[in-house]
Design an enzyme around this catalytic site. Structure first.
Site, PDB file in Angstrom:
ATOM      1  N   GLY A   1       0.835  -1.203   0.000  1.00 19.78           N
ATOM      2  CA  GLY A   1       0.000   0.000   0.000  1.00 19.78           C
ATOM      3  C   GLY A   1       0.865   1.246   0.000  1.00 19.78           C
ATOM      4  O   GLY A   1       2.019   1.216   0.452  1.00 19.78           O
ATOM      5  N   ILE A   2       0.306   2.317  -0.541  1.00 25.71           N
ATOM      6  CA  ILE A   2       1.030   3.591  -0.587  1.00 25.71           C
ATOM      7  C   ILE A   2       0.129   4.709  -0.066  1.00 25.71           C
ATOM      8  O   ILE A   2      -1.096   4.543   0.001  1.00 25.71           O
ATOM      9  CB  ILE A   2       1.471   3.948  -2.032  1.00 25.71           C
ATOM     10  CG1 ILE A   2       0.256   4.043  -2.979  1.00 25.71           C
ATOM     11  CG2 ILE A   2       2.471   2.922  -2.562  1.00 25.71           C
ATOM     12  CD1 ILE A   2       0.585   4.629  -4.348  1.00 25.71           C
TER      13      ILE A   2
ATOM     14  N   GLN B   1     -10.214   9.659   7.058  1.00 26.15           N
ATOM     15  CA  GLN B   1      -9.117  10.451   7.616  1.00 26.15           C
ATOM     16  C   GLN B   1      -8.894  11.688   6.760  1.00 26.15           C
ATOM     17  O   GLN B   1      -8.746  11.566   5.538  1.00 26.15           O
ATOM     18  CB  GLN B   1      -7.831   9.615   7.650  1.00 26.15           C
ATOM     19  CG  GLN B   1      -6.604  10.377   8.087  1.00 26.15           C
ATOM     20  CD  GLN B   1      -6.795  10.996   9.469  1.00 26.15           C
ATOM     21  OE1 GLN B   1      -7.061  10.292  10.449  1.00 26.15           O
ATOM     22  NE2 GLN B   1      -6.707  12.316   9.557  1.00 26.15           N
TER      23      GLN B   1
ATOM     24  N   TYR C   1      -6.875   7.410   0.033  1.00 27.09           N
ATOM     25  CA  TYR C   1      -6.484   6.236   0.827  1.00 27.09           C
ATOM     26  C   TYR C   1      -7.694   5.648   1.568  1.00 27.09           C
ATOM     27  O   TYR C   1      -7.903   4.430   1.593  1.00 27.09           O
ATOM     28  CB  TYR C   1      -5.398   6.669   1.810  1.00 27.09           C
ATOM     29  CG  TYR C   1      -4.742   5.585   2.629  1.00 27.09           C
ATOM     30  CD1 TYR C   1      -3.591   4.946   2.162  1.00 27.09           C
ATOM     31  CD2 TYR C   1      -5.223   5.236   3.882  1.00 27.09           C
ATOM     32  CE1 TYR C   1      -2.949   3.974   2.938  1.00 27.09           C
ATOM     33  CE2 TYR C   1      -4.608   4.269   4.656  1.00 27.09           C
ATOM     34  CZ  TYR C   1      -3.468   3.635   4.175  1.00 27.09           C
ATOM     35  OH  TYR C   1      -2.846   2.686   4.945  1.00 27.09           O
TER      36      TYR C   1
HETATM   37  N1  CAA Z   1      -5.560  14.198  12.000  1.00 30.08           N
HETATM   38  C1  CAA Z   1      -5.993  15.381  12.486  1.00 30.08           C
HETATM   39  N2  CAA Z   1      -5.688  16.551  11.926  1.00 30.08           N
HETATM   40  C2  CAA Z   1      -4.922  16.545  10.838  1.00 30.08           C
HETATM   41  C3  CAA Z   1      -4.418  15.370  10.271  1.00 30.08           C
HETATM   42  C4  CAA Z   1      -4.754  14.153  10.908  1.00 30.08           C
HETATM   43  N3  CAA Z   1      -4.319  12.968  10.462  1.00 30.08           N
HETATM   44  N4  CAA Z   1      -3.689  15.692   9.193  1.00 30.08           N
HETATM   45  C5  CAA Z   1      -3.721  17.004   9.083  1.00 30.08           C
HETATM   46  N5  CAA Z   1      -4.442  17.544  10.086  1.00 30.08           N
HETATM   47  C6  CAA Z   1      -4.710  18.955  10.335  1.00 30.08           C
HETATM   48  C7  CAA Z   1      -3.415  19.713  10.615  1.00 30.08           C
HETATM   49  O1  CAA Z   1      -3.060  19.608  11.997  1.00 30.08           O
HETATM   50  C8  CAA Z   1      -3.815  21.118  10.235  1.00 30.08           C
HETATM   51  O2  CAA Z   1      -4.621  21.669  11.253  1.00 30.08           O
HETATM   52  P1  CAA Z   1      -4.398  23.183  11.712  1.00 30.08           P
HETATM   53  O3  CAA Z   1      -4.597  24.012  10.468  1.00 30.08           O
HETATM   54  O4  CAA Z   1      -5.446  23.406  12.772  1.00 30.08           O
HETATM   55  O5  CAA Z   1      -2.995  23.234  12.245  1.00 30.08           O
HETATM   56  C9  CAA Z   1      -4.743  20.889   9.039  1.00 30.08           C
HETATM   57  O6  CAA Z   1      -5.198  19.539   9.133  1.00 30.08           O
HETATM   58  C10 CAA Z   1      -4.042  21.065   7.706  1.00 30.08           C
HETATM   59  O7  CAA Z   1      -2.861  20.302   7.749  1.00 30.08           O
HETATM   60  P2  CAA Z   1      -1.494  20.877   7.189  1.00 30.08           P
HETATM   61  O8  CAA Z   1      -1.226  22.272   7.709  1.00 30.08           O
HETATM   62  O9  CAA Z   1      -0.441  19.853   7.448  1.00 30.08           O
HETATM   63  O10 CAA Z   1      -1.854  20.995   5.637  1.00 30.08           O
HETATM   64  P3  CAA Z   1      -0.978  20.628   4.416  1.00 30.08           P
HETATM   65  O11 CAA Z   1      -1.796  20.926   3.207  1.00 30.08           O
HETATM   66  O12 CAA Z   1       0.385  21.235   4.541  1.00 30.08           O
HETATM   67  O13 CAA Z   1      -0.763  19.046   4.538  1.00 30.08           O
HETATM   68  C11 CAA Z   1      -1.442  16.772   4.779  1.00 30.08           C
HETATM   69  C12 CAA Z   1      -1.892  18.216   4.547  1.00 30.08           C
HETATM   70  C13 CAA Z   1      -0.559  16.319   3.600  1.00 30.08           C
HETATM   71  C14 CAA Z   1      -2.722  15.944   4.794  1.00 30.08           C
HETATM   72  C15 CAA Z   1      -0.608  16.654   6.076  1.00 30.08           C
HETATM   73  O14 CAA Z   1      -1.270  17.329   7.125  1.00 30.08           O
HETATM   74  C16 CAA Z   1      -0.467  15.216   6.480  1.00 30.08           C
HETATM   75  O15 CAA Z   1       0.379  14.496   5.953  1.00 30.08           O
HETATM   76  N6  CAA Z   1      -1.308  14.762   7.457  1.00 30.08           N
HETATM   77  C17 CAA Z   1      -1.329  13.407   7.901  1.00 30.08           C
HETATM   78  C18 CAA Z   1      -2.455  12.659   7.200  1.00 30.08           C
HETATM   79  C19 CAA Z   1      -2.540  11.271   7.799  1.00 30.08           C
HETATM   80  O16 CAA Z   1      -3.049  11.088   8.889  1.00 30.08           O
HETATM   81  N7  CAA Z   1      -2.037  10.258   7.062  1.00 30.08           N
HETATM   82  C20 CAA Z   1      -1.985   8.940   7.576  1.00 30.08           C
HETATM   83  C21 CAA Z   1      -0.733   8.278   7.042  1.00 30.08           C
HETATM   84  S1  CAA Z   1      -0.385   6.726   7.831  1.00 30.08           S
HETATM   85  C22 CAA Z   1      -1.435   5.660   7.127  1.00 30.08           C
HETATM   86  O17 CAA Z   1      -2.185   5.945   6.248  1.00 30.08           O
HETATM   87  C23 CAA Z   1      -1.386   4.249   7.677  1.00 30.08           C
HETATM   88  C24 CAA Z   1      -2.707   3.815   8.179  1.00 30.08           C
HETATM   89  O18 CAA Z   1      -3.343   2.990   7.526  1.00 30.08           O
HETATM   90  C25 CAA Z   1      -3.198   4.297   9.469  1.00 30.08           C
END
Ligand code: CAA
Length: 262
Positions: free
Chosen positions: A111-112, A168, A174
């Site tokens: 997965g990606i 999410q 995803y």
């Molecule tokens: N949960 C809660 N809040 C989140 C969040 C999350 N997972 N991801 C982002 N946010 C919030 C940030 O805290 C931010 O809030 P504030 O403005 O209040 O500070 C807002 O959303 C916007 O986020 P960014 O400022 O980071 O915005 P961006 O455009 O620069 O980036 C993003 C957006 C690429 C989605 C980045 O926030 C990110 O990578 N977030 C993580 C997303 C995530 O949870 N991915 C899971 C990966 S692991 C996986 O997928 C494995 C699995 O099966 C569980």
């Protein structure tokens, strides 16, 4: 969904921890194929299945150097192809079967992520994730399905995600793919049941792998970890133990097919 299970298989793939093999249980000779099996959760699954007595093949798509290091370290043969390409899966599975024998346990783990808020998400980010994380399950399962039906035995274990269950932010692609994996699992479990094939999905929460550690530190520490009841990321081994249980011959007796564990 959310049903708990005992996930403590031993070297014989016996979830009861009984070192004696049961009648008809022959995990020692079964072939297990793990996609994305050289890194992260997949590596833990490959190793756990090997330790449980399976002949394991680990597929990988990208990082050849890490895959070769994994092969040298574990003795698990690695095979390179892209699960988003149907013909590559057909050819790759043929190579695995020529080397090890018919695939009886398939773990769809590859997965990606291409995370982005939806208003910034590109069609490429959408398509790459759907093609790998959802269509990849069709591409990998379809070529082994007829053989499993013919042999009246098969185990298909799909690694979905908690984010396919709850959604999410930043993961419309995803979450859609992982939710699709659950629908695929439930439909196929119904088709496999009469043929001795179980199809299950595991929906891990946030596990401490490279994928999760790539999340911006502030988001991980302030938004995600505080939401986890135990207050920590999961370990790949915790998922691998569930896979060993679901792969075991006797998991069928417990009528586990199509449940989602998390
Ligand atoms: N949960 C809660 N809040 C989140 C969040 C999350 N997972 N991801 C982002 N946010 C919030 C940030 O805290 C931010 O809030 P504030 O403005 O209040 O500070 C807002 O959303 C916007 O986020 P960014 O400022 O980071 O915005 P961006 O455009 O620069 O980036 C993003 C957006 C690429 C989605 C980045 O926030 C990110 O990578 N977030 C993580 C997303 C995530 O949870 N991915 C899971 C990966 S692991 C996986 O997928 C494995 C699995 O099966 C569980």
């Amino acid at each position: 969904m959310g049903k708990s299970c005992r996930c403590d298989g031993n070297r014989n793939g016996d979830p009861d921890g009984n070192p004696e093999k049961k009648n008809g249980e022959d995990s020692m000779s079964r072939v297990a194929l793990v996609t994305g099996g050289t890194r992260g959760i997949g590596a833990a699954i490959s190793i756990a299945l090997k330790n449980a007595g399976y002949k394991v093949a680990a597929n990988f798509a990208g990082n050849e150097e890490k895959a070769k290091a994994f092969e040298a370290e574990t003795g698990i043969p690695v095979f390179k192809w892209d699960v988003s390409n149907y013909q590559a899966c057909v050819d790759g599975i043929a190579a695995v079967e020529a080397a090890l024998g018919p695939v009886e346990v398939l773990v769809n783990n590859a997965g990606i992520t291409r995370d982005a808020m939806f208003h910034k998400m590109t069609p490429d980010q959408w398509n790459e994730v759907i093609n790998t994380n959802l269509t990849g399950l069709f591409n990998m399962t379809h070529p082994v399905w007829t053989g499993m039906r013919d042999r009246s035995f098969g185990r298909v274990i799909n690694i979905s995600s908690i984010n396919g269950q709850k959604g999410q932010m930043g993961q419309a692609n995803y979450s859609a793919a992982k939710a699709g994996d659950i629908g695929f699992t439930k439909a196929l479990a119904q088709e496999g049941a009469a043929k001795g094939i179980t199809v299950n999905a595991i929906c891990p929460g946030y596990i401490g792998t490279e994928m999760v550690r790539a999340i911006p530190e502030k988001v991980l520490n302030e938004r995600i970890i505080p939401q986890i009841p135990v207050g920590r990321l999961g370990e790949p081994d915790e998922i691998a133990r569930c896979v060993v249980f679901l792969a075991s011959d006797r998991s069928e007796e417990r009528r586990v097919g199509k449940e989602c564990l998390r």
